[in-house]
Design a protein around this motif. Sequence first.
Motif, PDB file in Angstrom:
ATOM      1  N   TRP A  73      11.023   6.860   9.281  1.00  0.00           N
ATOM      2  CA  TRP A  73       9.615   6.591   8.969  1.00  0.00           C
ATOM      3  C   TRP A  73       9.420   5.126   8.580  1.00  0.00           C
ATOM      4  O   TRP A  73       8.502   4.463   9.058  1.00  0.00           O
ATOM      5  CB  TRP A  73       9.161   7.526   7.851  1.00  0.00           C
ATOM      6  N   GLY A  74      10.291   4.598   7.703  1.00  0.00           N
ATOM      7  CA  GLY A  74      10.188   3.215   7.271  1.00  0.00           C
ATOM      8  C   GLY A  74      10.307   2.234   8.426  1.00  0.00           C
ATOM      9  O   GLY A  74       9.582   1.236   8.497  1.00  0.00           O
ATOM     10  N   TRP A  75      11.222   2.514   9.334  1.00  0.00           N
ATOM     11  CA  TRP A  75      11.399   1.662  10.513  1.00  0.00           C
ATOM     12  C   TRP A  75      10.091   1.613  11.308  1.00  0.00           C
ATOM     13  O   TRP A  75       9.623   0.561  11.716  1.00  0.00           O
ATOM     14  CB  TRP A  75      12.540   2.215  11.352  1.00  0.00           C
ATOM     15  N   TRP A  76       9.499   2.778  11.503  1.00  0.00           N
ATOM     16  CA  TRP A  76       8.235   2.878  12.244  1.00  0.00           C
ATOM     17  C   TRP A  76       7.130   2.096  11.533  1.00  0.00           C
ATOM     18  O   TRP A  76       6.414   1.309  12.151  1.00  0.00           O
ATOM     19  CB  TRP A  76       7.839   4.345  12.397  1.00  0.00           C
ATOM     20  N   VAL A  77       7.006   2.309  10.210  1.00  0.00           N
ATOM     21  CA  VAL A  77       5.948   1.655   9.443  1.00  0.00           C
ATOM     22  C   VAL A  77       6.144   0.140   9.428  1.00  0.00           C
ATOM     23  O   VAL A  77       5.190  -0.620   9.580  1.00  0.00           O
ATOM     24  CB  VAL A  77       5.885   2.219   8.005  1.00  0.00           C
ATOM     25  N   TRP A  78       7.380  -0.307   9.251  1.00  0.00           N
ATOM     26  CA  TRP A  78       7.633  -1.745   9.210  1.00  0.00           C
ATOM     27  C   TRP A  78       7.278  -2.397  10.548  1.00  0.00           C
ATOM     28  O   TRP A  78       6.823  -3.527  10.588  1.00  0.00           O
ATOM     29  CB  TRP A  78       9.092  -2.029   8.864  1.00  0.00           C
ATOM     30  N   LEU A  79       7.508  -1.702  11.639  1.00  0.00           N
ATOM     31  CA  LEU A  79       7.198  -2.270  12.949  1.00  0.00           C
ATOM     32  C   LEU A  79       5.721  -2.164  13.295  1.00  0.00           C
ATOM     33  O   LEU A  79       5.164  -3.047  13.947  1.00  0.00           O
ATOM     34  CB  LEU A  79       8.021  -1.565  14.036  1.00  0.00           C
ATOM     35  N   ARG A  80       5.077  -1.080  12.891  1.00  0.00           N
ATOM     36  CA  ARG A  80       3.696  -0.812  13.292  1.00  0.00           C
ATOM     37  C   ARG A  80       2.667  -1.233  12.268  1.00  0.00           C
ATOM     38  O   ARG A  80       1.477  -1.276  12.576  1.00  0.00           O
ATOM     39  CB  ARG A  80       3.506   0.675  13.602  1.00  0.00           C
ATOM     40  N   GLY A  81       3.087  -1.475  11.035  1.00  0.00           N
ATOM     41  CA  GLY A  81       2.131  -1.853  10.002  1.00  0.00           C
ATOM     42  C   GLY A  81       1.283  -0.678   9.575  1.00  0.00           C
ATOM     43  O   GLY A  81       1.576   0.475   9.869  1.00  0.00           O
ATOM     44  N   HIS A  82       0.212  -0.965   8.903  1.00  0.00           N
ATOM     45  CA  HIS A  82      -0.693   0.075   8.420  1.00  0.00           C
ATOM     46  C   HIS A  82      -1.763   0.327   9.468  1.00  0.00           C
ATOM     47  O   HIS A  82      -2.478  -0.570   9.868  1.00  0.00           O
ATOM     48  CB  HIS A  82      -1.330  -0.362   7.093  1.00  0.00           C
ATOM     49  N   GLY A  83      -1.857   1.540   9.944  1.00  0.00           N
ATOM     50  CA  GLY A  83      -2.873   1.887  10.937  1.00  0.00           C
ATOM     51  C   GLY A  83      -2.579   1.305  12.305  1.00  0.00           C
ATOM     52  O   GLY A  83      -3.494   1.088  13.092  1.00  0.00           O
ATOM     53  N   GLY A  84      -1.292   1.043  12.606  1.00  0.00           N
ATOM     54  CA  GLY A  84      -0.924   0.536  13.927  1.00  0.00           C
ATOM     55  C   GLY A  84      -1.298  -0.917  14.155  1.00  0.00           C
ATOM     56  O   GLY A  84      -1.294  -1.386  15.278  1.00  0.00           O
ATOM     57  N   GLN A  85      -1.636  -1.632  13.089  1.00  0.00           N
ATOM     58  CA  GLN A  85      -2.045  -3.037  13.224  1.00  0.00           C
ATOM     59  C   GLN A  85      -0.805  -3.932  13.279  1.00  0.00           C
ATOM     60  O   GLN A  85       0.118  -3.659  13.993  1.00  0.00           O
ATOM     61  CB  GLN A  85      -2.960  -3.427  12.058  1.00  0.00           C
ATOM     62  N   ASP A  86      -0.832  -4.990  12.481  1.00  0.00           N
ATOM     63  CA  ASP A  86       0.271  -5.932  12.421  1.00  0.00           C
ATOM     64  C   ASP A  86       1.409  -5.359  11.585  1.00  0.00           C
ATOM     65  O   ASP A  86       1.297  -4.290  11.000  1.00  0.00           O
ATOM     66  CB  ASP A  86      -0.206  -7.251  11.800  1.00  0.00           C
ATOM     67  N   ALA A  87       2.503  -6.116  11.516  1.00  0.00           N
ATOM     68  CA  ALA A  87       3.627  -5.718  10.678  1.00  0.00           C
ATOM     69  C   ALA A  87       3.149  -5.537   9.238  1.00  0.00           C
ATOM     70  O   ALA A  87       2.251  -6.232   8.765  1.00  0.00           O
ATOM     71  CB  ALA A  87       4.724  -6.766  10.744  1.00  0.00           C
ATOM     72  N   LEU A  88       3.743  -4.610   8.549  1.00  0.00           N
ATOM     73  CA  LEU A  88       3.349  -4.268   7.192  1.00  0.00           C
ATOM     74  C   LEU A  88       3.667  -5.411   6.234  1.00  0.00           C
ATOM     75  O   LEU A  88       4.792  -5.888   6.186  1.00  0.00           O
ATOM     76  CB  LEU A  88       4.094  -3.001   6.753  1.00  0.00           C
ATOM     77  N   PRO A  89       2.673  -5.876   5.454  1.00  0.00           N
ATOM     78  CA  PRO A  89       2.942  -6.954   4.490  1.00  0.00           C
ATOM     79  C   PRO A  89       3.475  -6.397   3.165  1.00  0.00           C
ATOM     80  O   PRO A  89       3.276  -5.229   2.836  1.00  0.00           O
ATOM     81  CB  PRO A  89       1.556  -7.571   4.282  1.00  0.00           C
ATOM     82  N   VAL A  90       4.138  -7.232   2.408  1.00  0.00           N
ATOM     83  CA  VAL A  90       4.565  -6.878   1.054  1.00  0.00           C
ATOM     84  C   VAL A  90       3.319  -6.777   0.185  1.00  0.00           C
ATOM     85  O   VAL A  90       2.417  -7.617   0.276  1.00  0.00           O
ATOM     86  CB  VAL A  90       5.522  -7.952   0.486  1.00  0.00           C
ATOM     87  N   SER A  91       3.250  -5.750  -0.652  1.00  0.00           N
ATOM     88  CA  SER A  91       2.103  -5.571  -1.540  1.00  0.00           C
ATOM     89  C   SER A  91       2.550  -4.926  -2.844  1.00  0.00           C
ATOM     90  O   SER A  91       3.717  -4.560  -2.998  1.00  0.00           O
ATOM     91  CB  SER A  91       1.017  -4.724  -0.863  1.00  0.00           C
ATOM     92  N   ARG A  92       1.609  -4.799  -3.763  1.00  0.00           N
ATOM     93  CA  ARG A  92       1.879  -4.190  -5.067  1.00  0.00           C
ATOM     94  C   ARG A  92       1.150  -2.847  -5.178  1.00  0.00           C
ATOM     95  O   ARG A  92       0.110  -2.650  -4.567  1.00  0.00           O
ATOM     96  CB  ARG A  92       1.387  -5.100  -6.194  1.00  0.00           C
ATOM     97  N   LEU A  93       1.706  -1.970  -5.997  1.00  0.00           N
ATOM     98  CA  LEU A  93       1.018  -0.724  -6.319  1.00  0.00           C
ATOM     99  C   LEU A  93      -0.167  -1.021  -7.229  1.00  0.00           C
ATOM    100  O   LEU A  93      -0.124  -1.942  -8.041  1.00  0.00           O
ATOM    101  CB  LEU A  93       1.955   0.231  -7.059  1.00  0.00           C
ATOM    102  N   THR A  94      -1.202  -0.219  -7.118  1.00  0.00           N
ATOM    103  CA  THR A  94      -2.305  -0.282  -8.070  1.00  0.00           C
ATOM    104  C   THR A  94      -1.856   0.413  -9.363  1.00  0.00           C
ATOM    105  O   THR A  94      -0.812   1.090  -9.385  1.00  0.00           O
ATOM    106  CB  THR A  94      -3.536   0.453  -7.507  1.00  0.00           C
ATOM    107  N   SER A  95      -2.631   0.299 -10.411  1.00  0.00           N
ATOM    108  CA  SER A  95      -2.320   0.993 -11.673  1.00  0.00           C
ATOM    109  C   SER A  95      -2.254   2.502 -11.440  1.00  0.00           C
ATOM    110  O   SER A  95      -1.361   3.186 -11.939  1.00  0.00           O
ATOM    111  CB  SER A  95      -3.367   0.677 -12.737  1.00  0.00           C
ATOM    112  N   LYS A  96      -3.206   3.003 -10.659  1.00  0.00           N
ATOM    113  CA  LYS A  96      -3.213   4.429 -10.339  1.00  0.00           C
ATOM    114  C   LYS A  96      -1.968   4.797  -9.525  1.00  0.00           C
ATOM    115  O   LYS A  96      -1.353   5.837  -9.758  1.00  0.00           O
ATOM    116  CB  LYS A  96      -4.475   4.779  -9.544  1.00  0.00           C
ATOM    117  N   GLY A  97      -1.582   3.932  -8.594  1.00  0.00           N
ATOM    118  CA  GLY A  97      -0.389   4.173  -7.797  1.00  0.00           C
ATOM    119  C   GLY A  97       0.864   4.238  -8.647  1.00  0.00           C
ATOM    120  O   GLY A  97       1.758   5.056  -8.399  1.00  0.00           O
ATOM    121  N   ARG A  98       0.951   3.386  -9.659  1.00  0.00           N
ATOM    122  CA  ARG A  98       2.109   3.399 -10.574  1.00  0.00           C
ATOM    123  C   ARG A  98       2.173   4.713 -11.344  1.00  0.00           C
ATOM    124  O   ARG A  98       3.251   5.288 -11.513  1.00  0.00           O
ATOM    125  CB  ARG A  98       2.035   2.217 -11.540  1.00  0.00           C
TER     126      ARG A  98
END
Length: 196
Positions: A73-98
Amino acid sequence: MNDPIPLFTYSTTLLELISFVLSVITVALNIRQLHWAWLFSILASGLYAAVFFDARLYGDMGLQFVFIVVSIWGWWVWLRGHGGQDALPVSRLTSKGRLIALAACLLAFGLLAWFLKAYTDTDVPYADGFLTAGSLLGQVLLSRKKIENWHVWILVDILYVALYVYKGLMLTALLYGIFVVMAIMGLRTWSKACPQ
């Protein structure tokens, strides 16, 4: 491949040694955000499943199979990005996500520790359950390129060193000591790529 072989002042197996090398390559490629890390993760996880079965670390053994699925799954996501767009960028969790991540980790720990204590012959159900839950969280966050994955891995890897020393898996304990250093490097590297 599970016959003991001497390595410096320790004893290991060829299986553990190969798993060690593949795991170091995996983390080095993750730090550089290279998608090939996932291939090495799949290989290392498959081999480490056998190592952990032999050591009666069933949570860790089962975790390796989850790692294989999450790595695909990670390989797929890293190559396809979010929603099939560009490569997935590094980001932070929101407070709710934490909060969600922490709650999910604690729930997984409780369930895993109960299962391991009730249904296996492991001598470390709580440590195995806690570290398995933490590893699951770290792997999912890594797959989503969340910078917090490195915080989780630093904590989990430090605790794994102690567990593997206790279980006599000295080469794997050394590996997780190396992972602590690599996770700190990963955190620093990804912090430069992540917007505040």
